[in-house]
Design a protein around this motif. Sequence first.
Motif, PDB file in Angstrom:
ATOM      1  N   SER A  93      37.373  39.457  38.310  1.00 59.00           N
ATOM      2  CA  SER A  93      36.653  39.311  37.058  1.00 59.00           C
ATOM      3  C   SER A  93      37.180  38.059  36.363  1.00 59.00           C
ATOM      4  O   SER A  93      37.872  37.246  36.978  1.00 59.00           O
ATOM      5  N   GLY A  94      36.891  37.856  35.096  1.00 53.85           N
ATOM      6  CA  GLY A  94      37.297  36.640  34.404  1.00 53.85           C
ATOM      7  C   GLY A  94      38.796  36.518  34.228  1.00 53.85           C
ATOM      8  O   GLY A  94      39.537  37.509  34.239  1.00 53.85           O
ATOM      9  N   ASN A  95      39.283  35.278  34.056  1.00 51.81           N
ATOM     10  CA  ASN A  95      40.702  34.999  33.796  1.00 51.81           C
ATOM     11  C   ASN A  95      41.625  35.653  34.822  1.00 51.81           C
ATOM     12  O   ASN A  95      42.674  36.214  34.473  1.00 51.81           O
ATOM     13  N   ASN A  96      41.219  35.579  36.103  1.00 49.22           N
ATOM     14  CA  ASN A  96      42.044  36.086  37.205  1.00 49.22           C
ATOM     15  C   ASN A  96      42.322  37.579  37.116  1.00 49.22           C
ATOM     16  O   ASN A  96      43.333  38.066  37.626  1.00 49.22           O
ATOM     17  N   ARG A  97      41.448  38.329  36.483  1.00 48.40           N
ATOM     18  CA  ARG A  97      41.596  39.778  36.461  1.00 48.40           C
ATOM     19  C   ARG A  97      40.985  40.371  37.728  1.00 48.40           C
ATOM     20  O   ARG A  97      39.984  39.865  38.228  1.00 48.40           O
ATOM     21  N   SER A  98      41.596  41.425  38.236  1.00 50.55           N
ATOM     22  CA  SER A  98      41.036  42.132  39.380  1.00 50.55           C
ATOM     23  C   SER A  98      40.678  43.551  38.958  1.00 50.55           C
ATOM     24  O   SER A  98      41.461  44.224  38.287  1.00 50.55           O
ATOM     25  N   LEU A  99      39.490  43.982  39.338  1.00 48.32           N
ATOM     26  CA  LEU A  99      39.002  45.305  38.975  1.00 48.32           C
ATOM     27  C   LEU A  99      39.040  46.222  40.187  1.00 48.32           C
ATOM     28  O   LEU A  99      38.599  45.851  41.278  1.00 48.32           O
ATOM     29  N   TYR A 154      38.460  49.484  33.817  1.00 48.08           N
ATOM     30  CA  TYR A 154      38.544  48.239  33.053  1.00 48.08           C
ATOM     31  C   TYR A 154      39.920  47.599  33.244  1.00 48.08           C
ATOM     32  O   TYR A 154      40.900  48.267  33.604  1.00 48.08           O
ATOM     33  N   SER A 155      39.995  46.321  32.973  1.00 48.03           N
ATOM     34  CA  SER A 155      41.265  45.611  33.104  1.00 48.03           C
ATOM     35  C   SER A 155      42.342  46.238  32.216  1.00 48.03           C
ATOM     36  O   SER A 155      42.113  46.504  31.039  1.00 48.03           O
ATOM     37  N   GLY A 156      43.508  46.486  32.809  1.00 46.98           N
ATOM     38  CA  GLY A 156      44.613  47.093  32.082  1.00 46.98           C
ATOM     39  C   GLY A 156      44.611  48.604  32.125  1.00 46.98           C
ATOM     40  O   GLY A 156      45.486  49.245  31.545  1.00 46.98           O
ATOM     41  N   ILE A 157      43.620  49.195  32.828  1.00 48.93           N
ATOM     42  CA  ILE A 157      43.497  50.647  32.936  1.00 48.93           C
ATOM     43  C   ILE A 157      43.614  51.042  34.401  1.00 48.93           C
ATOM     44  O   ILE A 157      43.036  50.386  35.280  1.00 48.93           O
ATOM     45  N   SER A 212      43.488  48.783  37.749  1.00 46.55           N
ATOM     46  CA  SER A 212      43.036  47.417  37.433  1.00 46.55           C
ATOM     47  C   SER A 212      44.081  46.691  36.581  1.00 46.55           C
ATOM     48  O   SER A 212      44.011  46.676  35.342  1.00 46.55           O
ATOM     49  N   ASP A 213      45.074  46.126  37.243  1.00 45.11           N
ATOM     50  CA  ASP A 213      46.077  45.272  36.580  1.00 45.11           C
ATOM     51  C   ASP A 213      46.790  45.967  35.429  1.00 45.11           C
ATOM     52  O   ASP A 213      47.015  45.374  34.373  1.00 45.11           O
ATOM     53  N   ASP A 239      34.033  42.501  32.439  1.00 41.94           N
ATOM     54  CA  ASP A 239      34.275  43.346  33.609  1.00 41.94           C
ATOM     55  C   ASP A 239      33.003  44.102  33.982  1.00 41.94           C
ATOM     56  O   ASP A 239      32.606  44.143  35.157  1.00 41.94           O
ATOM     57  N   GLN A 240      32.378  44.704  32.988  1.00 39.36           N
ATOM     58  CA  GLN A 240      31.126  45.433  33.219  1.00 39.36           C
ATOM     59  C   GLN A 240      30.060  44.484  33.762  1.00 39.36           C
ATOM     60  O   GLN A 240      29.337  44.797  34.712  1.00 39.36           O
ATOM     61  N   SER A 241      29.970  43.313  33.162  1.00 38.54           N
ATOM     62  CA  SER A 241      28.979  42.316  33.544  1.00 38.54           C
ATOM     63  C   SER A 241      29.172  41.837  34.981  1.00 38.54           C
ATOM     64  O   SER A 241      28.223  41.749  35.769  1.00 38.54           O
ATOM     65  N   ASN A 242      30.427  41.536  35.338  1.00 38.77           N
ATOM     66  CA  ASN A 242      30.707  41.028  36.678  1.00 38.77           C
ATOM     67  C   ASN A 242      30.449  42.071  37.755  1.00 38.77           C
ATOM     68  O   ASN A 242      30.018  41.741  38.866  1.00 38.77           O
ATOM     69  N   LEU A 243      30.710  43.339  37.434  1.00 42.66           N
ATOM     70  CA  LEU A 243      30.421  44.380  38.412  1.00 42.66           C
ATOM     71  C   LEU A 243      28.915  44.534  38.612  1.00 42.66           C
ATOM     72  O   LEU A 243      28.447  44.725  39.743  1.00 42.66           O
ATOM     73  N   LEU A 244      28.132  44.436  37.537  1.00 43.55           N
ATOM     74  CA  LEU A 244      26.674  44.489  37.685  1.00 43.55           C
ATOM     75  C   LEU A 244      26.186  43.362  38.592  1.00 43.55           C
ATOM     76  O   LEU A 244      25.328  43.571  39.459  1.00 43.55           O
TER      77      LEU A 244
END
Length: 283
Positions: free
Chosen positions: A10-16, A63-66, A69-70, A87-92
């Motif tokens: 996802s954005g800013n190097n986040r992984s879901l 979600y990121s941080g949960i 997910s990171d 995160d929601q947007s990128n998964l869609l």
Amino acid sequence: MTSETFKIQSGNNRSLSVSKFTPKIPNNKSIVISSATGVLQGYYFKFAIHFSTIGFTVYTFDYSGIGASDSDNLKSNTSNLSDWAIDQSNLLFFIKKENPNHKLTLITHSIGGQLIGLNPNIKLVDNIIMICSQSGYWKQFNGFNRFRMLTFWYALIPFSTPIFNYFPAKHLGLFENLPKQVAYQWRQWGIHPDYLLREANTRQLHFNEVNCNVLSISFPRDKFASKASVDWLTDRFTNATIDRRHIIPEDLNINDVKHFGFFKDTFKDSLWKLTEQWIENKT
């Protein structure tokens, strides 16, 4: 059906962390479940498995941080609610690319429906079902629930978050711990009459881009989503075809649902069947 868990960027190097439930005989329809605040995707697995066994390809995610997910370094996690919307947007986007010919239904629980307003890819969905998705503004509640929300925004978050460097929801017997910027942004929404609409000062909102069918469901005796608060959020979808239902459990001869009951298999033959029929009718 079969299931698998994997990660997407996802954005800013986040992984879901994403779980996918694939039916043996697909019906060319996908569902993605966007969780409530601090609720692990595993809470929705029974619902996902049920819908997969009847033909739907179903996705859940943290979600990121949960959860997965990171969340290992929560104190240094900088994610906020705007990031959760991405995160929601990128998964869609991922799901639509993976299943370009599927009709895509977004099912949101609580904050998942709020994030739609900050989701730039919301036009990818073919219909939306919102379960207890609401405004968290404290004056949208009455009686003791208003006091509870007031305490949450003005005491619990501002006093506990600086001590732990994240919001210690687990220690308070609530839900999963939250990244501090998620908690702080959520609080800013909750103390403002316009709730997340205050974000309109800094970014484009996307509610008016939703022109599909939207089913918005609420229940009596929900401490976290009053009828008024659900009505408020539903009214943001000015270009959608709205099906608003405040379901009285006694009318369906079912037990109390409140905020978290909908996704329990107790309601497989009632609320889940209603959901299946609604999706079939709209697609």
